[in-house]
Design an enzyme around this catalytic site. Structure first.
Site, PDB file in Angstrom:
ATOM      1  N   ASN A  73       0.847  -1.190   0.000  1.00 53.91           N
ATOM      2  CA  ASN A  73       0.000   0.000   0.000  1.00 53.91           C
ATOM      3  C   ASN A  73       0.891   1.251   0.000  1.00 53.91           C
ATOM      4  O   ASN A  73       1.715   1.430   0.901  1.00 53.91           O
ATOM      5  CB  ASN A  73      -0.896  -0.035   1.249  1.00 53.91           C
ATOM      6  CG  ASN A  73      -1.828   1.152   1.342  1.00 53.91           C
ATOM      7  OD1 ASN A  73      -1.425   2.278   1.085  1.00 53.91           O
ATOM      8  ND2 ASN A  73      -3.063   0.909   1.728  1.00 53.91           N
TER       9      ASN A  73
ATOM     10  N   HIS B 176       0.963   6.232   1.889  1.00 53.19           N
ATOM     11  CA  HIS B 176       1.697   7.187   2.729  1.00 53.19           C
ATOM     12  C   HIS B 176       2.939   7.758   2.069  1.00 53.19           C
ATOM     13  O   HIS B 176       3.550   8.684   2.591  1.00 53.19           O
ATOM     14  CB  HIS B 176       1.952   6.579   4.108  1.00 53.19           C
ATOM     15  CG  HIS B 176       0.629   6.319   4.778  1.00 53.19           C
ATOM     16  ND1 HIS B 176      -0.253   7.338   5.052  1.00 53.19           N
ATOM     17  CD2 HIS B 176       0.001   5.171   5.129  1.00 53.19           C
ATOM     18  CE1 HIS B 176      -1.357   6.818   5.576  1.00 53.19           C
ATOM     19  NE2 HIS B 176      -1.224   5.512   5.627  1.00 53.19           N
TER      20      HIS B 176
ATOM     21  N   HIS C 115      -5.560   3.766  -1.759  1.00 49.51           N
ATOM     22  CA  HIS C 115      -6.868   4.154  -1.224  1.00 49.51           C
ATOM     23  C   HIS C 115      -7.146   5.597  -1.614  1.00 49.51           C
ATOM     24  O   HIS C 115      -6.477   6.508  -1.133  1.00 49.51           O
ATOM     25  CB  HIS C 115      -6.838   3.982   0.300  1.00 49.51           C
ATOM     26  CG  HIS C 115      -8.128   4.273   0.990  1.00 49.51           C
ATOM     27  ND1 HIS C 115      -8.271   4.151   2.360  1.00 49.51           N
ATOM     28  CD2 HIS C 115      -9.338   4.675   0.527  1.00 49.51           C
ATOM     29  CE1 HIS C 115      -9.520   4.473   2.693  1.00 49.51           C
ATOM     30  NE2 HIS C 115     -10.178   4.802   1.609  1.00 49.51           N
TER      31      HIS C 115
ATOM     32  N   ARG D  71      -9.247   8.347  -0.871  1.00 44.60           N
ATOM     33  CA  ARG D  71     -10.233   8.751   0.141  1.00 44.60           C
ATOM     34  C   ARG D  71     -11.057   9.923  -0.377  1.00 44.60           C
ATOM     35  O   ARG D  71     -10.592  10.685  -1.234  1.00 44.60           O
ATOM     36  CB  ARG D  71      -9.527   9.161   1.444  1.00 44.60           C
ATOM     37  CG  ARG D  71      -8.828   8.010   2.138  1.00 44.60           C
ATOM     38  CD  ARG D  71      -8.273   8.452   3.482  1.00 44.60           C
ATOM     39  NE  ARG D  71      -9.312   8.540   4.479  1.00 44.60           N
ATOM     40  CZ  ARG D  71      -9.510   7.650   5.458  1.00 44.60           C
ATOM     41  NH1 ARG D  71      -8.707   6.609   5.583  1.00 44.60           N
ATOM     42  NH2 ARG D  71     -10.489   7.811   6.311  1.00 44.60           N
TER      43      ARG D  71
ATOM     44  N   ARG E 273      -6.738  12.906   0.995  1.00 42.50           N
ATOM     45  CA  ARG E 273      -5.652  13.339   1.890  1.00 42.50           C
ATOM     46  C   ARG E 273      -4.301  12.734   1.500  1.00 42.50           C
ATOM     47  O   ARG E 273      -3.268  13.256   1.861  1.00 42.50           O
ATOM     48  CB  ARG E 273      -5.981  12.997   3.341  1.00 42.50           C
ATOM     49  CG  ARG E 273      -5.954  11.527   3.657  1.00 42.50           C
ATOM     50  CD  ARG E 273      -6.148  11.269   5.130  1.00 42.50           C
ATOM     51  NE  ARG E 273      -7.508  11.514   5.556  1.00 42.50           N
ATOM     52  CZ  ARG E 273      -8.033  10.965   6.664  1.00 42.50           C
ATOM     53  NH1 ARG E 273      -7.294  10.180   7.425  1.00 42.50           N
ATOM     54  NH2 ARG E 273      -9.266  11.185   6.988  1.00 42.50           N
TER      55      ARG E 273
ATOM     56  N   GLU F 131      -8.667   0.753  -3.215  1.00 41.21           N
ATOM     57  CA  GLU F 131      -9.477   0.845  -1.993  1.00 41.21           C
ATOM     58  C   GLU F 131     -10.341   2.076  -2.046  1.00 41.21           C
ATOM     59  O   GLU F 131      -9.857   3.160  -2.418  1.00 41.21           O
ATOM     60  CB  GLU F 131      -8.554   0.992  -0.776  1.00 41.21           C
ATOM     61  CG  GLU F 131      -8.223  -0.291  -0.117  1.00 41.21           C
ATOM     62  CD  GLU F 131      -7.441  -0.024   1.162  1.00 41.21           C
ATOM     63  OE1 GLU F 131      -7.753   0.923   1.887  1.00 41.21           O
ATOM     64  OE2 GLU F 131      -6.498  -0.774   1.392  1.00 41.21           O
TER      65      GLU F 131
ATOM     66  N   THR G  85      -8.375   3.740   8.662  1.00 39.48           N
ATOM     67  CA  THR G  85      -9.593   2.937   8.660  1.00 39.48           C
ATOM     68  C   THR G  85      -9.697   2.176   9.977  1.00 39.48           C
ATOM     69  O   THR G  85      -8.905   1.280  10.252  1.00 39.48           O
ATOM     70  CB  THR G  85      -9.557   1.953   7.466  1.00 39.48           C
ATOM     71  OG1 THR G  85      -9.140   2.671   6.307  1.00 39.48           O
ATOM     72  CG2 THR G  85     -10.919   1.344   7.228  1.00 39.48           C
TER      73      THR G  85
ATOM     74  N   GLU H 231     -11.203  -9.069   3.222  1.00 37.40           N
ATOM     75  CA  GLU H 231      -9.930  -8.739   3.851  1.00 37.40           C
ATOM     76  C   GLU H 231     -10.211  -8.537   5.333  1.00 37.40           C
ATOM     77  O   GLU H 231     -11.032  -7.695   5.709  1.00 37.40           O
ATOM     78  CB  GLU H 231      -9.334  -7.473   3.224  1.00 37.40           C
ATOM     79  CG  GLU H 231      -8.019  -7.097   3.896  1.00 37.40           C
ATOM     80  CD  GLU H 231      -7.167  -6.146   3.083  1.00 37.40           C
ATOM     81  OE1 GLU H 231      -7.281  -6.113   1.845  1.00 37.40           O
ATOM     82  OE2 GLU H 231      -6.365  -5.429   3.705  1.00 37.40           O
TER      83      GLU H 231
ATOM     84  N   HIS I  73      -3.670  -4.324   7.828  1.00 34.71           N
ATOM     85  CA  HIS I  73      -3.774  -3.119   8.646  1.00 34.71           C
ATOM     86  C   HIS I  73      -2.847  -3.232   9.847  1.00 34.71           C
ATOM     87  O   HIS I  73      -2.965  -4.141  10.658  1.00 34.71           O
ATOM     88  CB  HIS I  73      -5.196  -2.819   9.131  1.00 34.71           C
ATOM     89  CG  HIS I  73      -5.400  -1.336   9.334  1.00 34.71           C
ATOM     90  ND1 HIS I  73      -4.946  -0.688  10.440  1.00 34.71           N
ATOM     91  CD2 HIS I  73      -5.936  -0.395   8.524  1.00 34.71           C
ATOM     92  CE1 HIS I  73      -5.229   0.610  10.314  1.00 34.71           C
ATOM     93  NE2 HIS I  73      -5.820   0.814   9.171  1.00 34.71           N
TER      94      HIS I  73
END
Ligand code: PXP
Length: 248
Positions: A11, A14, A47, A49, A53, A74, A105, A155, A198
């Protein structure tokens, strides 16, 4: 007995968080995705969002054009995101609950309580060829409802387990791990492919890598954090090794 292979989805959200902190063009999440590919990732997760962000719309376009690995897109179950997913037709769409005020999340989807709407929501995504994955906790009702409404994948949320380990509560963590293990077995028996993710790190990934029922782990924040110290490629390669050792 050899276990079925376990995919590593990286992922890259970030990397975009860091870029957006200064409004600069770097670090580029697409470059990170290409590096992840080199380092042994089996898929890329991003993801988008509602508040953009980290990942932004252009990142999704560029990722779709640049990577050969499957993209796990996502998103929240909103009309806006459905339209975007239908335009790009990514390999997989993972539906997650999203709250504007949360840092990340926090929990799983309430599939059982929102079954009719979600069944209608995922139908066109499935028809467009995306594998639909639902991010849920280990509650049997959520697992059964996910199978019932026609998801291909669930998931399982590993965040609570990782938090318990971080808080030094091994007994509670062992209970949570057992519940996740039973959830994974139940989901597999219901015909779902089972993923997890996660909060996973080098220290918490092993018990999940050793679970027969799991086919994919999605890991982001820790890998991007570790990249500050050892570089992204080496961090991903090390995660791959830790997973492979635990699965053997
Ligand atoms: N899986 C899902 C469904 C997620 O929402 C996230 C966080 O975006 C992850 C995996 C990765 O979590 P982390 O960044 O903590 O590794």
């Amino acid at each position: 007995m050899t276990r079925p292979p376990l995919r590593l989805g990286v992922n890259i959200d970030h990397v975009a968080t860091l870029r957006n902190a200064r409004g600069s063009a770097y670090p580029d999440p697409v470059r990170a995705a290409l590096m992840a590919q080199e380092a042994g990732a089996d898929g890329i997760t991003a993801h988008l969002r509602e508040d953009r962000r980290h990942i932004v719309d252009l990142d999704i376009e560029r990722l779709m054009a640049a990577i050969t690995l499957p993209l796990n897109f996502e998103m929240a179950a909103t009309r806006e995101m459905q339209t975007i997913a239908l335009r790009h037709r990514p390999h997989a769409v993972c539906l997650v609950p999203e709250k504007r005020e949360e840092r990340t999340t926090e929990g799983g989807l309430d599939v059982a309580g929102d079954a009719e709407r979600l069944a209608d929501f995922i139908a066109p995504l499935r028809e467009a060829g995306s594998r639909v994955s639902l991010f849920i906790g280990h509650d049997p009702h959520q697992i059964d409802a996910s199978a019932r409404i026609g998801a291909a994948v669930v998931e399982l949320h590993t965040g609570h387990y990782c938090d318990l380990i971080a808080q030094g509560r091994p007994d509670a963590a062992a209970q949570e791990l057992e519940a996740l293990r039973m959830g994974a077995t139940r989901a597999q028996a219901a015909g779902l492919e089972v993923h997890a993710g996660h909060g996973l790190s080098f220290d918490t990934v092993a018990p999940f890598a050793a679970m027969d029922a799991l086919r994919e782990l999605n890991i982001g924040h820790f890998l991007v954090s570790e990249a500050v110290f050892m570089g992204l490629g080496p961090a991903i390669a090390k995660m791959r090794r830790v997973m492979d050792d635990a699965r053997r």
